[in-house]
Design a protein around this motif. Sequence first.
Motif, PDB file in Angstrom:
ATOM      1  N   LYS A   1      32.654  29.675  40.101  1.00 26.99           N
ATOM      2  CA  LYS A   1      33.372  28.432  40.406  1.00 26.99           C
ATOM      3  C   LYS A   1      32.391  27.372  40.901  1.00 26.99           C
ATOM      4  CE  LYS A   1      35.702  27.377  44.152  1.00 26.99           C
ATOM      5  NZ  LYS A   1      36.681  27.316  45.241  1.00 26.99           N
ATOM      6  N   TYR A   2      31.475  27.779  41.805  1.00 28.58           N
ATOM      7  CA  TYR A   2      30.508  26.817  42.329  1.00 28.58           C
ATOM      8  C   TYR A   2      29.549  26.313  41.240  1.00 28.58           C
ATOM      9  CZ  TYR A   2      31.943  27.873  47.142  1.00 28.58           C
ATOM     10  OH  TYR A   2      32.655  28.017  48.306  1.00 28.58           O
ATOM     11  N   GLU A   3      29.323  27.163  40.235  1.00 23.46           N
ATOM     12  CA  GLU A   3      28.430  26.755  39.136  1.00 23.46           C
ATOM     13  C   GLU A   3      29.192  26.036  38.020  1.00 23.46           C
ATOM     14  OE1 GLU A   3      26.258  30.264  37.897  1.00 23.46           O
ATOM     15  OE2 GLU A   3      25.805  30.740  39.992  1.00 23.46           O
ATOM     16  N   HIS A   4      30.480  25.771  38.253  1.00 24.96           N
ATOM     17  CA  HIS A   4      31.337  25.077  37.277  1.00 24.96           C
ATOM     18  C   HIS A   4      31.415  25.807  35.936  1.00 24.96           C
ATOM     19  CE1 HIS A   4      31.616  21.895  40.199  1.00 24.96           C
ATOM     20  NE2 HIS A   4      30.306  21.829  40.254  1.00 24.96           N
ATOM     21  N   LEU A   5      31.389  27.142  36.000  1.00 26.57           N
ATOM     22  CA  LEU A   5      31.551  27.944  34.778  1.00 26.57           C
ATOM     23  C   LEU A   5      33.026  28.335  34.702  1.00 26.57           C
ATOM     24  CD1 LEU A   5      28.417  30.226  35.338  1.00 26.57           C
ATOM     25  CD2 LEU A   5      28.607  28.416  33.629  1.00 26.57           C
ATOM     26  N   LEU A   6      33.858  27.422  34.200  1.00 25.10           N
ATOM     27  CA  LEU A   6      35.304  27.595  34.291  1.00 25.10           C
ATOM     28  C   LEU A   6      35.790  28.858  33.576  1.00 25.10           C
ATOM     29  CD1 LEU A   6      37.782  26.251  35.533  1.00 25.10           C
ATOM     30  CD2 LEU A   6      38.094  24.964  33.417  1.00 25.10           C
ATOM     31  N   ARG A   7      35.288  29.102  32.365  1.00 25.19           N
ATOM     32  CA  ARG A   7      35.758  30.262  31.598  1.00 25.19           C
ATOM     33  C   ARG A   7      35.426  31.583  32.301  1.00 25.19           C
ATOM     34  NH1 ARG A   7      37.873  30.840  26.711  1.00 25.19           N
ATOM     35  NH2 ARG A   7      37.567  28.667  26.193  1.00 25.19           N
TER      36      ARG A   7
ATOM     37  N   ALA B   1      42.601  33.202  44.201  1.00 32.55           N
ATOM     38  CA  ALA B   1      42.660  32.343  43.008  1.00 32.55           C
ATOM     39  C   ALA B   1      43.394  31.036  43.283  1.00 32.55           C
ATOM     40  CB  ALA B   1      43.339  33.093  41.854  1.00 32.55           C
ATOM     41  N   GLY B   2      44.237  31.038  44.330  1.00 35.79           N
ATOM     42  CA  GLY B   2      44.969  29.823  44.682  1.00 35.79           C
ATOM     43  C   GLY B   2      44.065  28.672  45.090  1.00 35.79           C
ATOM     44  N   LEU B   3      42.801  28.972  45.409  1.00 35.40           N
ATOM     45  CA  LEU B   3      41.847  27.915  45.763  1.00 35.40           C
ATOM     46  C   LEU B   3      41.431  27.100  44.546  1.00 35.40           C
ATOM     47  CD1 LEU B   3      39.835  30.057  48.286  1.00 35.40           C
ATOM     48  CD2 LEU B   3      41.102  27.973  48.873  1.00 35.40           C
ATOM     49  N   LEU B   4      41.736  27.619  43.345  1.00 34.71           N
ATOM     50  CA  LEU B   4      41.447  26.867  42.123  1.00 34.71           C
ATOM     51  C   LEU B   4      42.734  26.545  41.392  1.00 34.71           C
ATOM     52  CD1 LEU B   4      39.276  25.760  40.179  1.00 34.71           C
ATOM     53  CD2 LEU B   4      39.338  27.963  39.017  1.00 34.71           C
ATOM     54  N   GLU B   5      43.570  27.570  41.225  1.00 30.80           N
ATOM     55  CA  GLU B   5      44.825  27.377  40.498  1.00 30.80           C
ATOM     56  C   GLU B   5      45.872  28.287  41.129  1.00 30.80           C
ATOM     57  OE1 GLU B   5      46.849  28.439  36.405  1.00 30.80           O
ATOM     58  OE2 GLU B   5      44.747  27.978  36.171  1.00 30.80           O
ATOM     59  N   ASN B   6      46.940  27.680  41.657  1.00 29.35           N
ATOM     60  CA  ASN B   6      47.843  28.448  42.519  1.00 29.35           C
ATOM     61  C   ASN B   6      48.909  29.265  41.776  1.00 29.35           C
ATOM     62  OD1 ASN B   6      48.281  29.285  45.120  1.00 29.35           O
ATOM     63  ND2 ASN B   6      49.910  27.806  45.479  1.00 29.35           N
ATOM     64  N   SER B   7      48.683  29.517  40.519  1.00 31.02           N
ATOM     65  CA  SER B   7      49.600  30.369  39.759  1.00 31.02           C
ATOM     66  C   SER B   7      48.761  31.126  38.721  1.00 31.02           C
ATOM     67  CB  SER B   7      50.644  29.499  39.072  1.00 31.02           C
ATOM     68  OG  SER B   7      51.784  30.264  38.792  1.00 31.02           O
TER      69      SER B   7
ATOM     70  N   GLY C   1      52.351  22.187  46.744  1.00 27.64           N
ATOM     71  CA  GLY C   1      52.187  21.021  45.863  1.00 27.64           C
ATOM     72  C   GLY C   1      52.819  21.269  44.506  1.00 27.64           C
ATOM     73  N   ASN C   2      52.397  20.480  43.514  1.00 26.90           N
ATOM     74  CA  ASN C   2      52.886  20.668  42.151  1.00 26.90           C
ATOM     75  C   ASN C   2      51.692  20.983  41.262  1.00 26.90           C
ATOM     76  OD1 ASN C   2      53.886  20.542  39.593  1.00 26.90           O
ATOM     77  ND2 ASN C   2      54.254  18.341  39.607  1.00 26.90           N
ATOM     78  N   PRO C   3      51.511  22.272  40.907  1.00 25.98           N
ATOM     79  CA  PRO C   3      50.281  22.654  40.219  1.00 25.98           C
ATOM     80  C   PRO C   3      50.296  22.441  38.705  1.00 25.98           C
ATOM     81  CG  PRO C   3      51.582  24.604  40.732  1.00 25.98           C
ATOM     82  CD  PRO C   3      52.380  23.418  41.165  1.00 25.98           C
TER      83      PRO C   3
END
Length: 431
Positions: free
Chosen positions: A181-187, A298-304, A327-329
């Motif tokens: 995540k910190y290296e922005h490697l999303l996949r 995982a909620g720190l990036l995507e909460n579902s 919020g509204n994810p």
Amino acid sequence: SESDRIGHSLSEGENMYRSVRKLSVQKWLVKNNIPCSLSKVPNIAILGSGGGERAMVGMLGSLSKMGEQGLLDAALYMSGVSGSTWCMASLYEKANWSSDMKQIKVVAERLGHSSVSLKDKVWKLKKYHQTNDNFSLTDVWAALLVTTIVKKIDESTLSNYQTCHDQDPYPIYTVIDQDCKYEHLLRETFFELTPHEVGYTLAGAFVETSSFGSIFNKGVLTTPKPEMDMTYLQGLCGSALADVEVILTTLKEWLKARFYISEFVEWMLKSIYAWGANYNFLHKMNGRPRKTTHFEDAGLLENSPYMSALRAEREIDLIISFDFSAGNPMEVRTKECKKLDISFPAINYTKTDKDFYVFKGLKKAPTVIHIPLFNVANCGSELEAYRDKYRTFQGAYSPEMIEDLMKKAGENVLNNKEKLLREIAGIVQQK
């Protein structure tokens, strides 16, 4: 000797499970006047979002009514993030829990009326300290905080699920790889844990669940280590404070005028503040020199846990998403899917306080049913009061709060049972 598995296919165990479960889903469809051939049985995933104890209790209430109304038998998968994984772990303690639903009452009773003694928590923490080579703040969080909320120390393991849940939806727990995540490697960021394998959901690298935490070198198991227990796994999945960046941002706001202090605090946090440390089963492979890697909520990036359901090999037709987040994810999700070139339905809200949304899947995208916990239908004019009453970070809920929250979550299922059945029938016709 055992090795990890690079590739996108599902594990043999998951495939075997799917073929058995689909037969029972087919029987359920016939019983509900939706007859279809085995090849047209829809792949349905139930998702639970994060949101601390609110998510745990909300998921419990939602699943209680899904079971009572006979809708749970339609699901092939159940996947959770953060607080929802606490609910899942509590239910999956019991073999084939969804076949009689008694475990839901057991868990609700435990949440309202039990507790783990401080002595037992400290004993658990000592045990983690003695046995975990990569002892981190996650061990502390699991032993002291998670046990305070879930009211139990659970020393069983995820791989134990393999033989005793053939009548339940297949469970998927989700976390994220903090380093990626910190290296922005999303996949490479999305990570899942199932009874048979754990690994990188979209990047396609897996290891047997019982060997997660063991030492690997160039893909080969060299030193076996004990599998993590379910209390630790719940700490790993539900570690919302595990993100240094989130805490640093907050601290910097407080320490704006004290530059040197904030610099020191940043250095100290980055040196000491390790969460979710684990041996890296891809050590010395694929340009990954690190011997350890770090996992977080995982909620720190995507909460579902959408990515687990969007893994192409699972071929999910319908997602039933229970959303307990503050919020509204949904907007975040659309952007992420676009970046990753994953098919996802178009999201268009006209009103944001309804209890039931359907976003139709086109081409390869699954249809998404989105059910927010608090809405005008179940809260009326008290919508804001309910949101304020059940915040993400607060002390353990009282028995009355648990009962009330389970009831509110359950109403979302009761009020929309016919719509759910209609959408499932529609998916069968489409296939």
